[in-house]
Design a protein around this motif. Structure first.
Motif, PDB file in Angstrom:
ATOM      1  N   LEU A  36      -6.766 -10.861  -0.983  1.00 59.64           N
ATOM      2  CA  LEU A  36      -6.843  -9.557  -1.630  1.00 59.64           C
ATOM      3  C   LEU A  36      -5.523  -8.785  -1.533  1.00 59.64           C
ATOM      4  O   LEU A  36      -5.090  -8.165  -2.510  1.00 59.64           O
ATOM      5  CB  LEU A  36      -7.988  -8.732  -1.035  1.00 59.64           C
ATOM      6  CG  LEU A  36      -8.225  -7.363  -1.665  1.00 59.64           C
ATOM      7  CD1 LEU A  36      -8.509  -7.483  -3.158  1.00 59.64           C
ATOM      8  CD2 LEU A  36      -9.371  -6.650  -0.958  1.00 59.64           C
ATOM      9  N   ALA A  37      -4.865  -8.835  -0.377  1.00 60.02           N
ATOM     10  CA  ALA A  37      -3.598  -8.111  -0.218  1.00 60.02           C
ATOM     11  C   ALA A  37      -2.548  -8.621  -1.207  1.00 60.02           C
ATOM     12  O   ALA A  37      -1.847  -7.823  -1.850  1.00 60.02           O
ATOM     13  CB  ALA A  37      -3.094  -8.239   1.220  1.00 60.02           C
ATOM     14  N   LYS A  40      -3.447  -7.563  -4.799  1.00 62.07           N
ATOM     15  CA  LYS A  40      -3.098  -6.166  -5.051  1.00 62.07           C
ATOM     16  C   LYS A  40      -1.591  -6.000  -5.254  1.00 62.07           C
ATOM     17  O   LYS A  40      -1.150  -5.193  -6.071  1.00 62.07           O
ATOM     18  CB  LYS A  40      -3.572  -5.284  -3.902  1.00 62.07           C
ATOM     19  CG  LYS A  40      -5.073  -5.062  -3.897  1.00 62.07           C
ATOM     20  CD  LYS A  40      -5.483  -4.162  -2.741  1.00 62.07           C
ATOM     21  CE  LYS A  40      -6.961  -3.849  -2.768  1.00 62.07           C
ATOM     22  NZ  LYS A  40      -7.338  -2.915  -1.674  1.00 62.07           N
ATOM     23  N   LYS A  41      -0.798  -6.769  -4.527  1.00 60.60           N
ATOM     24  CA  LYS A  41       0.660  -6.728  -4.662  1.00 60.60           C
ATOM     25  C   LYS A  41       1.084  -7.189  -6.065  1.00 60.60           C
ATOM     26  O   LYS A  41       1.927  -6.564  -6.714  1.00 60.60           O
ATOM     27  CB  LYS A  41       1.284  -7.613  -3.582  1.00 60.60           C
ATOM     28  CG  LYS A  41       2.784  -7.628  -3.543  1.00 60.60           C
ATOM     29  CD  LYS A  41       3.268  -8.507  -2.389  1.00 60.60           C
ATOM     30  CE  LYS A  41       4.768  -8.645  -2.376  1.00 60.60           C
ATOM     31  NZ  LYS A  41       5.231  -9.521  -1.296  1.00 60.60           N
ATOM     32  N   ALA A  43      -0.863  -7.255  -8.781  1.00 59.67           N
ATOM     33  CA  ALA A  43      -1.379  -6.287  -9.748  1.00 59.67           C
ATOM     34  C   ALA A  43      -0.532  -5.015  -9.767  1.00 59.67           C
ATOM     35  O   ALA A  43      -0.285  -4.439 -10.832  1.00 59.67           O
ATOM     36  CB  ALA A  43      -2.834  -5.957  -9.442  1.00 59.67           C
ATOM     37  N   SER A  44      -0.075  -4.575  -8.602  1.00 60.04           N
ATOM     38  CA  SER A  44       0.741  -3.369  -8.522  1.00 60.04           C
ATOM     39  C   SER A  44       2.059  -3.546  -9.268  1.00 60.04           C
ATOM     40  O   SER A  44       2.499  -2.646 -10.002  1.00 60.04           O
ATOM     41  CB  SER A  44       1.008  -3.018  -7.053  1.00 60.04           C
ATOM     42  OG  SER A  44       1.832  -1.887  -6.966  1.00 60.04           O
ATOM     43  N   TYR A  70      -9.390  -9.495  -8.094  1.00 61.08           N
ATOM     44  CA  TYR A  70      -8.997  -8.093  -8.258  1.00 61.08           C
ATOM     45  C   TYR A  70      -8.888  -7.782  -9.741  1.00 61.08           C
ATOM     46  O   TYR A  70      -8.407  -8.601 -10.524  1.00 61.08           O
ATOM     47  CB  TYR A  70      -7.651  -7.853  -7.564  1.00 61.08           C
ATOM     48  CG  TYR A  70      -7.237  -6.409  -7.505  1.00 61.08           C
ATOM     49  CD1 TYR A  70      -7.808  -5.552  -6.573  1.00 61.08           C
ATOM     50  CD2 TYR A  70      -6.286  -5.904  -8.367  1.00 61.08           C
ATOM     51  CE1 TYR A  70      -7.430  -4.212  -6.515  1.00 61.08           C
ATOM     52  CE2 TYR A  70      -5.894  -4.577  -8.309  1.00 61.08           C
ATOM     53  CZ  TYR A  70      -6.478  -3.733  -7.387  1.00 61.08           C
ATOM     54  OH  TYR A  70      -6.104  -2.415  -7.329  1.00 61.08           O
ATOM     55  N   GLU A  72      -7.735  -4.384 -12.283  1.00 54.29           N
ATOM     56  CA  GLU A  72      -7.234  -3.018 -12.432  1.00 54.29           C
ATOM     57  C   GLU A  72      -7.243  -2.688 -13.916  1.00 54.29           C
ATOM     58  O   GLU A  72      -6.691  -3.436 -14.725  1.00 54.29           O
ATOM     59  CB  GLU A  72      -5.814  -2.904 -11.864  1.00 54.29           C
ATOM     60  CG  GLU A  72      -5.297  -1.497 -11.837  1.00 54.29           C
ATOM     61  CD  GLU A  72      -4.066  -1.343 -10.964  1.00 54.29           C
ATOM     62  OE1 GLU A  72      -3.220  -0.506 -11.313  1.00 54.29           O
ATOM     63  OE2 GLU A  72      -3.963  -2.037  -9.931  1.00 54.29           O
TER      64      GLU A  72
END
Length: 159
Positions: A36-37, A40-41, A43-44, A70, A72
């Motif tokens: 997940l981390a 998110k990286k 996706a960010s 994830y 977004e």
């Protein structure tokens, strides 16, 4: 009869030539699933590129089995982009190649559209870490070229 046989041979050769480009998948093996981390990286970074490009998008990260890790979604985006982004990510990881490669092979031979899970439009890219595919990103909301650029920005943060 001979003309028909010759036509058959040419058809088979044409399919082989078009198929050889499809067969050139990424040599990378599947690795451990993206966590997940890291998702998110990715996706960010993709979202930052999307903002820079002024494109409202849906950004999806899937694991090596094509399962959602994830998602977004920008506030103003068409609802259809959710399913498209998921489909791009799943196709990318399933076929071990960017969906742009699928788009290019389908342009040469629409027969590939009969394969399960194919989406022949840019915006899905495998995520590679230490030479292994750990998942994929799918982006939808802009033009296919914009989606590909956004996805590429996301994958660039994983080495």
């Amino acid at each position: 009869m001979r003309t028909m046989n010759l036509a058959s041979v040419f058809s088979i050769v044409a399919l082989f030539i078009a198929g050889s480009s499809f067969a050139q998948q990424m040599p990378n093996p599947y690795g451990p699933n993206i966590n997940l981390a890291a998702a998110k990286k990715v996706a960010s970074a993709a979202a930052a590129k999307s903002v820079e490009m002024k494109v409202n998008a849906v950004i999806v990260i899937v694991d090596t089995g094509g399962q959602l890790v994830y998602l977004e979604r920008f506030d103003v985006v068409q609802w259809g982009s959710i399913d498209v982004a998921i489909h791009k990510a799943k196709a990318s990881v399933q076929y071990k190649r960017a969906t742009l490669a699928l788009e290019n092979v389908v342009k040469a031979n629409t027969t590939y559209l009969t394969l399960d899970g194919i989406i022949a439009i840019e915006g899905g890219v495998p995520i590679i870490e230490d030479g292994k595919i750990i998942g994929a990103i799918g982006v939808s909301g802009g033009s296919s070229v914009q989606d590909g650029q956004i996805a590429g920005a996301g994958t660039a943060v994983i080495k």
